[in-house]
Design an enzyme around this catalytic site. Structure first.
Site, mmCIF file in Angstrom:
data_model
loop_
_atom_site.group_PDB
_atom_site.id
_atom_site.type_symbol
_atom_site.label_atom_id
_atom_site.label_comp_id
_atom_site.label_asym_id
_atom_site.label_seq_id
_atom_site.Cartn_x
_atom_site.Cartn_y
_atom_site.Cartn_z
ATOM 1 N N LYS A 23 0.748 -1.258 0.026
ATOM 2 C CA LYS A 23 -0.083 0.045 -0.208
ATOM 3 C C LYS A 23 0.912 1.205 0.152
ATOM 4 O O LYS A 23 0.694 2.186 -0.510
ATOM 5 C CB LYS A 23 -0.839 0.016 0.820
ATOM 6 C CG LYS A 23 -2.093 0.981 1.261
ATOM 7 C CD LYS A 23 -2.960 0.815 2.243
ATOM 8 C CE LYS A 23 -3.803 -0.400 2.076
ATOM 9 N NZ LYS A 23 -4.939 -0.614 3.137
ATOM 10 N N ARG A 93 -3.508 2.885 8.294
ATOM 11 C CA ARG A 93 -3.679 1.585 7.645
ATOM 12 C C ARG A 93 -2.550 0.797 7.606
ATOM 13 O O ARG A 93 -1.344 1.348 7.404
ATOM 14 C CB ARG A 93 -4.072 2.072 6.148
ATOM 15 C CG ARG A 93 -5.362 2.726 6.265
ATOM 16 C CD ARG A 93 -5.919 2.739 4.507
ATOM 17 N NE ARG A 93 -7.270 3.027 4.292
ATOM 18 C CZ ARG A 93 -7.557 4.168 4.104
ATOM 19 N NH1 ARG A 93 -6.938 5.111 4.214
ATOM 20 N NH2 ARG A 93 -8.835 4.559 3.941
ATOM 21 N N GLY A 102 -8.412 -7.558 3.768
ATOM 22 C CA GLY A 102 -9.448 -7.760 5.028
ATOM 23 C C GLY A 102 -8.643 -8.450 6.215
ATOM 24 O O GLY A 102 -9.206 -8.330 7.167
ATOM 25 N N MET A 104 -5.948 -6.956 7.849
ATOM 26 C CA MET A 104 -5.467 -6.000 8.741
ATOM 27 C C MET A 104 -6.558 -4.989 9.183
ATOM 28 O O MET A 104 -7.427 -5.153 8.358
ATOM 29 C CB MET A 104 -4.087 -5.471 8.083
ATOM 30 C CG MET A 104 -3.092 -6.386 8.198
ATOM 31 S SD MET A 104 -2.666 -7.387 9.492
ATOM 32 C CE MET A 104 -1.358 -8.420 9.056
ATOM 33 N N ARG A 337 -3.256 -1.443 -6.332
ATOM 34 C CA ARG A 337 -2.741 -2.682 -6.167
ATOM 35 C C ARG A 337 -2.824 -3.767 -7.254
ATOM 36 O O ARG A 337 -4.063 -3.466 -7.983
ATOM 37 C CB ARG A 337 -2.838 -3.334 -4.718
ATOM 38 C CG ARG A 337 -4.077 -3.658 -4.587
ATOM 39 C CD ARG A 337 -4.240 -4.256 -3.121
ATOM 40 N NE ARG A 337 -5.683 -4.446 -2.915
ATOM 41 C CZ ARG A 337 -6.445 -4.798 -1.769
ATOM 42 N NH1 ARG A 337 -5.613 -4.829 -0.676
ATOM 43 N NH2 ARG A 337 -7.743 -5.197 -1.523
ATOM 44 N N HIS A 453 -15.868 -8.026 1.353
ATOM 45 C CA HIS A 453 -14.899 -8.798 1.834
ATOM 46 C C HIS A 453 -14.954 -10.279 1.201
ATOM 47 O O HIS A 453 -13.875 -11.067 0.887
ATOM 48 C CB HIS A 453 -15.039 -8.800 3.430
ATOM 49 C CG HIS A 453 -13.977 -9.751 4.007
ATOM 50 N ND1 HIS A 453 -14.186 -11.022 4.595
ATOM 51 C CD2 HIS A 453 -12.473 -9.844 4.221
ATOM 52 C CE1 HIS A 453 -13.340 -11.720 5.007
ATOM 53 N NE2 HIS A 453 -12.312 -10.874 4.947
ATOM 54 N N SER A 793 12.080 -43.702 -13.227
ATOM 55 C CA SER A 793 11.189 -42.926 -12.651
ATOM 56 C C SER A 793 11.203 -42.798 -11.224
ATOM 57 O O SER A 793 10.899 -43.839 -10.596
ATOM 58 C CB SER A 793 9.886 -43.755 -13.383
ATOM 59 O OG SER A 793 8.901 -42.577 -12.660
ATOM 60 N N CYS A 861 7.323 -39.468 -10.828
ATOM 61 C CA CYS A 861 5.940 -39.930 -11.217
ATOM 62 C C CYS A 861 5.060 -39.857 -9.955
ATOM 63 O O CYS A 861 3.946 -40.159 -9.838
ATOM 64 C CB CYS A 861 5.948 -41.228 -11.815
ATOM 65 S SG CYS A 861 6.509 -42.498 -10.808
ATOM 66 N N TYR A 881 11.353 -35.231 -17.427
ATOM 67 C CA TYR A 881 9.752 -34.799 -17.464
ATOM 68 C C TYR A 881 9.429 -35.017 -15.880
ATOM 69 O O TYR A 881 10.136 -35.579 -14.871
ATOM 70 C CB TYR A 881 9.314 -35.877 -18.203
ATOM 71 C CG TYR A 881 9.067 -37.370 -17.823
ATOM 72 C CD1 TYR A 881 8.225 -37.767 -16.919
ATOM 73 C CD2 TYR A 881 10.154 -38.160 -18.459
ATOM 74 C CE1 TYR A 881 8.159 -39.196 -16.470
ATOM 75 C CE2 TYR A 881 10.221 -39.497 -18.058
ATOM 76 C CZ TYR A 881 9.221 -39.880 -17.056
ATOM 77 O OH TYR A 881 9.284 -41.173 -16.461
#
Length: 913
Positions: A23, A93, A102, A104, A337, A453, A793, A861, A881
């Site tokens: 902020k 703030r 929401g 803080m 923001r 909110h 694998s 895997c 992979y």
């Protein structure tokens, strides 16, 4: 790091986010580029961290810095905090580095007092505005700083409105509000045992301290944990001159987005309230108006806002979430923001910003969160359901949710943790509800708007939300919700359609997710960038086809035991297990062979031209038999029925039936004999620790005919689909190898069987044989194992269990949760790879395997293959992979691209350094 703890807004920039918080950096950057913002200063995150390290005590010199910057602010504005003439009022703030909507607390109108309220009234010519600002300050300060329960103030406000016969706060006049200030002060005294402080500088000090403390409150901790935000960042505190949206018809406050955060469309999106202040819009206290209506009400401010929105999006190159105030016709921006958005919106915004030339593709990929794609891969409401909505609200966050009604966050968290699907139904959510929102499938509120909110938090979490469903009458004490004549209890199930805003009674059918053009386009960019391949874990033709649709480049794990568990096959499997001769076992396997072959044909056809890795049977045989306790109870019950415990323990079905007939026991007696026989086999095969028992390659070496049957099914399936015009790519994987000799012997079985099956075939059928590395020893002797393996694998699910000595099923329901909460471990090692332990074993195994067999193909895997943080490590290590469940394939594709870009950025940074 600088020894300074406080910065004027004029000293800040966007790149000081870590120090000034999101902020503070955002407001400073807006000021720098000429956007109208109130003046002020920021107490840095470093100050908060220093206070935390001192157990809450401020570091030396911090208060002196705050006072010096306050003095400078008074000098610049020509106003003084708490003065009777030209009073300075400020807001306080919080501003964390990462957006935490929401979480803080905010304090407005600090500096107002019995003296300054009169000066504010005289200067503005509006006594109602001045006393409204005063009562808001007492309420916010009392709650946030002094810990007065919010309901204590709210109850008094509601009672006053009831006595006056009005519905809205704005219907109260100056005298009403003057009396309410006195009432609120009395309420605070009752709860705290002392009067609220009247010195505005003392109020400021306590307020800054309260914001520091709020970083550690439970709702903030829950939010950080849910969003992987470190606990040691702290929050900045922004002290800014007040601008007022509550001066009457020429003033307003609002929230807007430069694009639709639900869909990503470039359209006007936001809400505002005339004669309102601060949190009124997002708190759901009054139902806000669509932003488009502001053009009629405040046309000049609206035009300036539209131009500023476009300017900020171009400046930041991303969708912005903006808070603004119109003070007597003058526009001020309080915050900008990066806007939270759904996955659908994220893809569309990324694609359109690239198309518009605002950003390039690499920048777009860096901004996308791979984990967020999971939102797109969940079912939606079937459009053909035909049901009539129970009620309708605002479509605040898209998607469908089905669950039981829950009326408070604590119950939602408890039931959700227990695995129950719930929908949190509230008048309007507040920050204290965060644990319930996280646990719920979706959120339904009676009040609040598109930027409330509930809406903001649900969108950020990818949860459906219907807000502002005004027909709901919620009776929390009676645990009921009234919707007209319909009554819902907490035993009732409802369905939310967050895309339309409709709410339905009961559970409606869902349909699979749809892959959009934006999805294909952005994932195509990822494919152009990434090095790491992505395969899928799939056991059926249907799953294989879905995986290919979602971009899988083959199958990295086909678990054949899942095929054995099918209802029509389990009796044959049990017959194979219970066989007392090799001939009987072979006969059962012969019956299973065509079933397995049919499965493999579907998978090879779906993956034509792509590799398919088939793992030979892995679990111990007793897992295909009934549970030991259940079977024991069945035998006991049958013995009670027969009244004779003399049935034989061994023999064929014919023996049991003959014995029963001879004894006159009938079918129940024959069932007892068979049940005893099965119980004996379950006992014989049961192991104290089956995960480390007779399974995988060990089972195959004891019963090689099982593996041979599977290899025959693979070979015949491949030949059949090739004859049908497909291109099968066969890879056969031997599980649980710990000794090179195990794999050498299994290769003899596999190669001999394939030779038999392919002996009379004109064209050769290439195939590869490899192993799953899932034991620490296998990783450490990978060079010797690689002599007999054409691929590795890494089975990281079991490798994690065997490395850490932790049973996943046992740990996740007991101590592991406590470990995570206490910080003994930072992440769940079964969700994100243990980098230093398991990750290092993968690294060692790969290096040693390739040392013995250069060019050894290797992948992962385990389900870690779909976790973005784990994917980054596997890419760094150099695997070829990853393989994961079909619906996590897109996540892995994007994560692999992000990893490539991160490594490229790191290399660039190193060169520049």
């Amino acid at each position: 790091m600088s020894d300074r703890y406080v910065y004027d807004l004029a000293e800040g920039r966007a790149d000081m986010r870590a120090l000034l918080g999101g902020k503070g950096a955002g407001v400073a950057e807006m000021r720098r580029i000429g956007v109208p913002v109130p003046d002020g200063f920021t107490v840095t995150t470093a100050a908060c961290v220093a206070a935390m390290e001192r157990g809450g005590s401020w570091p030396d010199g911090l208060w002196d810095e705050v006072v010096a910057h306050l003095d400078a602010l008074e000098e610049r504005t020509g106003r003084r905090l708490g003065a009777r003439e030209r009073p300075l009022l400020v807001s306080v703030r919080s501003g964390a580095v990462f957006s935490m909507p929401g979480m803080m607390d905010t304090i407005l109108n600090l500096g107002i007092s019995d003296d300054s309220v009169e000066g504010l009234a005289a200067e503005s010519g509006n006594a109602r505005f001045a006393w409204d600002s005063y009562r808001r300050f007492v309420q916010m300060y009392g709650e946030v700083v002094e810990g007065v329960p919010a309901h204590a103030f709210a109850d008094e406000l509601d009672a006053l409105k009831a006595r006056r016969g009005v519905a809205q706060d704005t219907d109260l006049d100056a005298d009403d509000l003057r009396g309410l200030v006195a009432t609120f002060r009395a309420v605070a005294r009752q709860h705290t045992g002392e009067d609220l402080p009247t010195d505005p500088r003392e109020q400021l000090r306590r307020s800054v301290d309260a914001v520091f403390a709020s970083w550690g409150n439970p709702r903030a901790a829950v939010y950080r944990k849910a969003n992987d935000i470190p606990d040691d960042l702290g929050t900045a505190v922004n002290v800014m001159q007040m601008v007022f949206g509550n001066k009457g018809a020429t003033s307003a406050t609002g929230v807007c987005f430069t694009r639709n955060p639900a869909t990503g469309a470039k359209e006007l999106y936001g809400e505002f309230l005339v004669d309102a202040q601060g949190e009124d819009v997002v708190a759901g206290i009054r139902t806000p108006r669509p932003l488009a209506e502001m053009e009629t009400v405040l046309p000049d401010a609206f035009r300036e806002l539209r131009a500023t929105m476009d300017r900020l999006e171009q400046h930041y190159g991303d969708m912005q979430d903006i808070e603004f105030t119109v003070d007597d016709g003058a526009l001020y921006l309080l915050q900008t923001r990066t806007g939270k958005r759904t996955a659908q919106a994220a893809l569309r915004v990324a694609r359109e910003l690239v198309d518009e030339g605002v950003i390039d593709r690499d920048t777009a990929l860096r901004r996308l969160d791979p984990a967020q794609l999971d939102q797109l891969l969940h079912p939606a409401l079937d459009p053909g359901h035909g049901a009539t909505p129970l009620t309708r609200g605002l479509n605040a966050s898209p998607g469908a949710a089905v669950g039981r009604v829950v009326l408070d966050a604590e119950t939602a968290a408890e039931r959700g943790k227990a695995g129950e699907a719930v929908v949190l139904v509230r008048w309007e959510t507040n920050p204290d509800d965060i644990a319930g929102v996280i646990a719920a499938q979706g959120v339904l509120t009676a009040h609040g708007g598109m930027t409330s909110h509930a809406a903001v938090v649900a969108r950020g979490m990818g949860k459906p939300c219907v807000a502002g469903a005004g027909a709901l009458r919620i009776d929390v004490e009676g645990r009921r919700v009234h919707v007209g004549d319909h009554v819902l209890t907490e035993d009732d199930t409802i369905t939310l359609d967050g895309t339309t805003g409709d709410v339905y009674a009961g559970a409606l059918p869902l349909v699979p997710p749809q892959v959009t053009d934006d999805f294909r386009a952005v994932l195509g960019w990822a494919d152009d960038v990434r090095r790491l391949g992505v395969r899928a874990n799939a056991d059926t033709g249907e799953d294989a086809a879905k995986a290919r649709e979602l971009g899988a480049e083959g199958i990295g794990l086909c678990r054949t035991e899942h095929m054995f568990m099918a209802p029509d096959r389990l009796p044959v499997v049990r017959e194979m297990i219970l066989a007392e001769t090799d001939a009987a076992r072979t006969a059962a396997l012969d019956r299973l062979l065509p079933m397995q072959q049919a499965d493999f044909e579907e998978i090879f056809a779906a993956m034509s031209g792509l590799p398919v890795t088939i793992r030979l049977l892995d679990p111990p045989l007793h897992e295909f038999l009934p549970d030991l306790v259940e079977q024991s109870l069945l035998v006991q019950r049958l013995e009670d029925e027969v009244g004779d415990a003399g049935a034989p323990l061994h023999g064929t079905d014919a023996v049991f039936e003959g014995w029963a007939a001879a004894g006159g026991g009938g079918e129940t007696t024959a069932r007892l004999g068979r049940a005893r026989r099965l119980l004996a086999q379950v006992r014989r095969l049961s192991e104290a620790n089956p995960m480390l028992g007779t399974r995988g390659v060990r089972l195959a070496l004891l019963h090689p005919q099982i593996a041979a049957m599977q290899v025959r099914a693979i070979a015949r399936a491949a030949l059949a689909v090739r004859a049908a015009g497909h291109d099968p790519r066969v890879e056969i994987m031997v599980p649980l190898v710990g000794f090179s000799e195990e794999l050498r012997r299994m290769r003899e079985v596999v190669d001999a069987t394939m030779a038999e099956e392919l002996g009379g075939v004109d064209a050769p059928l290439p195939y590869a044989v490899g192993t799953m590395i899932e034991l620490p020893r296998a990783a450490l002797v990978a060079d010797r194992i690689a002599e007999h393996a054409e691929f590795f694998s890494f089975g990281t699910n079991d490798l994690t269990q065997t490395t850490l000595g932790i049973s996943r099923d046992d740990a996740e329901g007991s101590f592991l949760t406590a470990y995570l909460e206490a910080g003994v471990v930072g992440t769940n090692p079964f969700a994100t790879i243990d980098r230093d332990g398991v990750g290092e074993l993968v690294h060692v195994g790969l290096e040693r395997g390739r040392r013995a067999r250069p060019g050894l193909h290797a992948g992962v895997c385990g389900e870690h293959g779909g976790d973005p943080a784990s994917v980054a490590l596997f890419d760094e290590i150099g695997l070829d992979y990853v393989s994961c469940s079909p619906y996590r394939v897109p996540i892995a594709r994007l994560a692999a691209a992000r990893s490539t870009l991160d490594r490229r950025d790191g290399a660039r940074t190193t060169r520049e350094a």
